[in-house]
Design an enzyme around this catalytic site. Sequence first.
Site, short mmCIF file in Angstrom:
data_model
loop_
_atom_site.label_atom_id
_atom_site.label_comp_id
_atom_site.label_asym_id
_atom_site.label_seq_id
_atom_site.Cartn_x
_atom_site.Cartn_y
_atom_site.Cartn_z
N GLY A 177 0.84 -1.19 0.00
CA GLY A 177 0.00 0.00 0.00
C GLY A 177 0.87 1.24 0.00
O GLY A 177 2.01 1.21 0.50
N ASP A 178 0.38 2.32 -0.57
CA ASP A 178 1.10 3.59 -0.44
C ASP A 178 1.11 3.96 1.05
O ASP A 178 0.36 3.42 1.86
CB ASP A 178 0.43 4.67 -1.28
CG ASP A 178 1.39 5.79 -1.66
OD1 ASP A 178 2.45 5.91 -1.03
OD2 ASP A 178 1.07 6.55 -2.60
#
Length: 771
Positions: free
Chosen positions: A292-293
């Site tokens: 995930g960012d």
Amino acid sequence: MARIMSWHYGKAITLFVCLGPVALSLDTFPDCSSGPLSKLAVCDTSLDVTTRARSLVNAMTFEEKVNNTQYNSPGVPRLGLPAYNWWSEALHGVAGSPGVEFADSGPFSYATSFPQPILLGATFDDDLIKQVATVVSTEGRAFGNAGRAGLDFWTPNINPFRDARWGRGQETPGEDPLHVSRYVYHLVDGLQNGIGPANPKVVATCKHFAAYDLEDWNGVVRHSFNAEVSTQDLSEFYLPPFKSCARDAKVDAVMCSYNALNGVPACADSYLLQTILREHWKWDEPGHWITGDCGAIDDIYNGHNYTKTPAEAAATALNAGTDLDCGTVFPKYLGQAADEGLYTNKTLDKALVRLYSSLVKLGYFDPAEDQPYRSIGWKDVDSPAAEALAHKAAVEGIVLLKNDKTLPLKAKGTLALIGPYANATKQMQGNYEGPPKYIRTLLWAATQAGYDVKYVAGTAINANSTAGFDAALSAAKQADVVVYAGGIDNTIEAEGHDRTTIVWPGNQLDLIDQLSKIGKPLVVVQFGGGQVDDSSLLSNPHVNALLWTGYPSQEGGSAIFDILTGKTAPAGRLPVTQYPADYVNQVPLTDMALRPGSNTPGRTYRWYDKAVLPFGFGLHYTTFKISWPRRALGPYDTAALVSRSPKNVPIDRAAFDTFHIQVTNTGKTTSDYVALLFLKTIDAGPKPYPLKTLVGYTRAKQIKPGEKRSVDIKVSLGSLARTAENGDLVLYPGRYTLEVDVGENQYPTASFTVKGKEAILDSFPQPPETR
């Protein structure tokens, strides 16, 4: 490292949440020769990747597994598994980031800083992109081997540059999906040292998946933005670069984005991560993982309000296929989520096996003497060849937008160098940068070129004060030629900051206008990733020349003066459309549609025809004549085209044809030439028809005056096809025209016909009915 006790219902999990960088060092590579790790199959190089990784994961306790789902993984001291930071950056060179540690001086205090991707994109030189990526990966591996970086890097950014206001457009190679797709293919090839290598040099990470191109615009922020995208636009525009990256280049990692897509946060979207990415594109080989960012898992709960609790957010992301959290939601809440039965231990193990399979492939657990990349070190960082390549990349990308024969400059003499970029250093790097050994400023380069330089800043990027105008005008009056260096920088466009206008900021145009009235030759050098409206400069006859230089980085000044003085001829092409200033009043940044509608003018060169300067524009110091060969094109038959496609190649990547054009240098200057091949139709498939579509390009090098050069441009079946409303890629019968856009109002064309029935080249997975 802070030791935090976190109680989750019946489970007490000791979380090791890193508050600072965790870096590798030579003595913290896993010790597979002795100690507890040596007893595990992960150290047995005769076994397959997955078996080795699974043996490590199986040896972990539940607590240890959960702790290592975060980017700054603490490792497992009990097993002899060292800490590892997954978050290293290398957008255009090894860059400052939590996983990268530059020394204060001496070895590993710098790395080669190449131009920002937007300028690399302007080269339209696939071979150059691979060469740059090869150097970046070598230097990244050197830092990793020295304990100053990880072995995976969260690059590249391949979201197409849809709207000039986007603050991170500078990180991308441009707006066209084909162009971005070819860029990422060659970049990943260079970074990982091959297409799907068994032993990559480093791991690349394609980001941000998907439909991410908004930071903070008029109060709408990326952490809660819901991108409403049609299936047609998703398949046609937003996803092709990721298909190229994952399916074709076989990248080892992908990053899911902050935004939601049609109501579902990207990192919680099994349709994106599982159905499209892992299943449809068959991106499911050992060591392929998704992060995930940074903060995106938290956004599922806090930004998008998609779940009621952070534990639900953690489980939803894990179940959707996100393997790593660049944040602390996974390590803090997966214990609670397990208590609540929101995911299975098998799902957690699968994520960890993916992650550690990647490290196995990188040779992380292997003897150093058996690994071809473990010998890479400081001696391989910022070599003379790397510096020369950084210079070449900057020169190749520079785009000449206007010239009344003032350029190249013909004499040394006195040169007034004015503007906020005249002596800029770090400004020229853009964002996601690392410290280089040097930065060649314009002032330095002008002096080296032999000019008597009168340097005055005159104004700042976004200043309103005219206090410096008089000094600038005085310097200009004393000079033989005036060079103004300005534009925009990271105070105007940046991660977390979109623009609301696309005009020159501050009072720069006012100063340029006053300089133009002095009567001296005036050259404007425009910096920045996103375009600004140059209408007033293009129409002002006293602005004699205009260059766009993006963010040219460490070789910026010398590269620009190579162009200004004619040492090298310009041949870059705009990788984006330059819109008029009023465009921002016609469509909000939040409108994701590409095609024009009743209230929107359309986006990119394919759907918008009122550009100040079009995508692909670029002038030269010479003239070229383009001609087609004396042979008929086609006709083609859809069934025959499909049937001859190789079985081991995705049908949309299969060859359609190779088109040959002849390029003649009719001027007096040796120059590169970028051949851009566009396709048009007015009856193939349903309306509306795009104005034109880029289907191929190549860069011919150093064509001498009078030389005739045969240039071949390969076109794939996928480039000939169009995207239907349901996202399918369809080859339509009809009449087509090929157009070579040479950027100087010469548009030679050739036509052909495709006969037969419609043929679906790719059946796009349909979104769930609930979306």
